[in-house]
Design a protein around this motif. Sequence first.
Motif, PDB file in Angstrom:
ATOM      1  N   THR A 181       0.839  -1.209   0.000  1.00 45.84           N
ATOM      2  CA  THR A 181       0.000   0.000   0.000  1.00 45.84           C
ATOM      3  C   THR A 181       0.865   1.247   0.000  1.00 45.84           C
ATOM      4  O   THR A 181       0.469   2.294  -0.485  1.00 45.84           O
ATOM      5  N   TYR A 184       3.049   3.429  -3.587  1.00 47.44           N
ATOM      6  CA  TYR A 184       2.851   4.626  -4.432  1.00 47.44           C
ATOM      7  C   TYR A 184       4.100   5.491  -4.357  1.00 47.44           C
ATOM      8  O   TYR A 184       4.501   6.146  -5.309  1.00 47.44           O
ATOM      9  N   PHE A 201      -2.872   6.386  -5.823  1.00 40.37           N
ATOM     10  CA  PHE A 201      -4.028   5.576  -5.384  1.00 40.37           C
ATOM     11  C   PHE A 201      -4.380   5.849  -3.919  1.00 40.37           C
ATOM     12  O   PHE A 201      -5.216   5.168  -3.325  1.00 40.37           O
ATOM     13  N   ASN A 265      -6.549   9.376  -7.182  1.00 38.68           N
ATOM     14  CA  ASN A 265      -7.688   8.506  -7.489  1.00 38.68           C
ATOM     15  C   ASN A 265      -7.665   7.335  -6.504  1.00 38.68           C
ATOM     16  O   ASN A 265      -7.258   6.222  -6.849  1.00 38.68           O
ATOM     17  N   ASP A 267      -8.112   4.153  -4.269  1.00 34.31           N
ATOM     18  CA  ASP A 267      -8.780   2.863  -4.536  1.00 34.31           C
ATOM     19  C   ASP A 267      -8.863   2.068  -3.237  1.00 34.31           C
ATOM     20  O   ASP A 267      -8.698   2.634  -2.139  1.00 34.31           O
ATOM     21  N   PHE A 268      -8.983   0.742  -3.315  1.00 36.36           N
ATOM     22  CA  PHE A 268      -9.211  -0.086  -2.111  1.00 36.36           C
ATOM     23  C   PHE A 268      -8.056   0.039  -1.119  1.00 36.36           C
ATOM     24  O   PHE A 268      -8.199  -0.239   0.074  1.00 36.36           O
ATOM     25  N   ARG A 269      -6.939   0.493  -1.585  1.00 37.73           N
ATOM     26  CA  ARG A 269      -5.781   0.600  -0.685  1.00 37.73           C
ATOM     27  C   ARG A 269      -5.900   1.785   0.278  1.00 37.73           C
ATOM     28  O   ARG A 269      -5.202   1.845   1.295  1.00 37.73           O
ATOM     29  N   GLN A 270      -6.837   2.718   0.000  1.00 39.12           N
ATOM     30  CA  GLN A 270      -7.050   3.851   0.913  1.00 39.12           C
ATOM     31  C   GLN A 270      -7.492   3.341   2.290  1.00 39.12           C
ATOM     32  O   GLN A 270      -7.011   3.797   3.323  1.00 39.12           O
TER      33      GLN A 270
END
Length: 312
Positions: A181, A184, A201, A265, A267-270
């Motif tokens: 995660t 990035y 992300f 943008n 995604d599920f990693r937030q």
Amino acid sequence: VILVLGASGQIGTELTQKLRKTYGNANVIASDIRKGSDELMASGPFEIIDATDKQTILETVIKYKVTQVYLLAAMLSATAEKMPQKAWNLNMNSLLGVLDLAKEKHIEQVYWPSSIAVFGPLTPKENTPQQTVMQPSTVYGISKVSGEFWCNYYHEKFGVDVRSLRYPGIISWKTKPGGGTTDYAVDIYFKALEDKKFECFLSENTRLPMMYMNDAVDATIQLMQAKPEDVKIRTAYNLSAIDFTPKEIAEEIKKHIPDFEISYNPDFRQAIADSWPSSIDDSEARKDWNWKHNFDLKSMTEDILNSLKEQE
Ligand code: VAH
């Protein structure tokens, strides 16, 4: 002689290189389920080993007279969410097998990485203390917190000399990481140089504890070289260096590449990132074995961008 399991991975690659510089190429056996970088393969012995295959690890230990095992094989947070059972099997059975080899006196010392992922939504987010609520909400975090308790159990019950660090997000440029995660913050440098733009992300104010690979590798070797009596924590030490948000790392990069653009943008990693602390208190490590980090966001960014430009 040292055996590194997971040597082809993001940390394994650079840890193996540093261990070879420190102890000599022939004294560090690299292994992974797949071949590693050309540099890694060229600099010393390599074996294809599945880290959950205890028998093959034992045969390799005997073949090379291995005394220390660094177990870096694992499935990271984002990937683990997609295949929980596979992640649990790899992350746990590899550790239990290596701990047994130490209990059976086939090897003398074990290094196994934990992570800030052991902390969850109920953990104090700022300056997270060494001892606190640990209720991870990710498969990866569950495997890491369980692993910590197994390490401590094998140390208390059988005297196994196993040592561990709760790594923050680790930033490197030599090897692309897989499935994390915090990754990035690795990709952003490559994209800044290639495209002058990056879609992140995670949201712009997601603050996470981070560390340059050079510091993480040095901390690992420093912990393993510490006197046993100085290693007072046998679950895993909090380890920290810096913390930053996507906005802050983008600002730092813009000092070198003024027209760099970042967009967001999530995604599920937030949700994974939101469950983790934003900064860590690692005063125990600094007290027990004189840990200190060398790189901050500024010097890390300079080192990475200069190194990548030289690669071009
Ligand atoms: C991950 N890089 O993102 C790893 C690490 C704290 C982050 O555990 O899964």
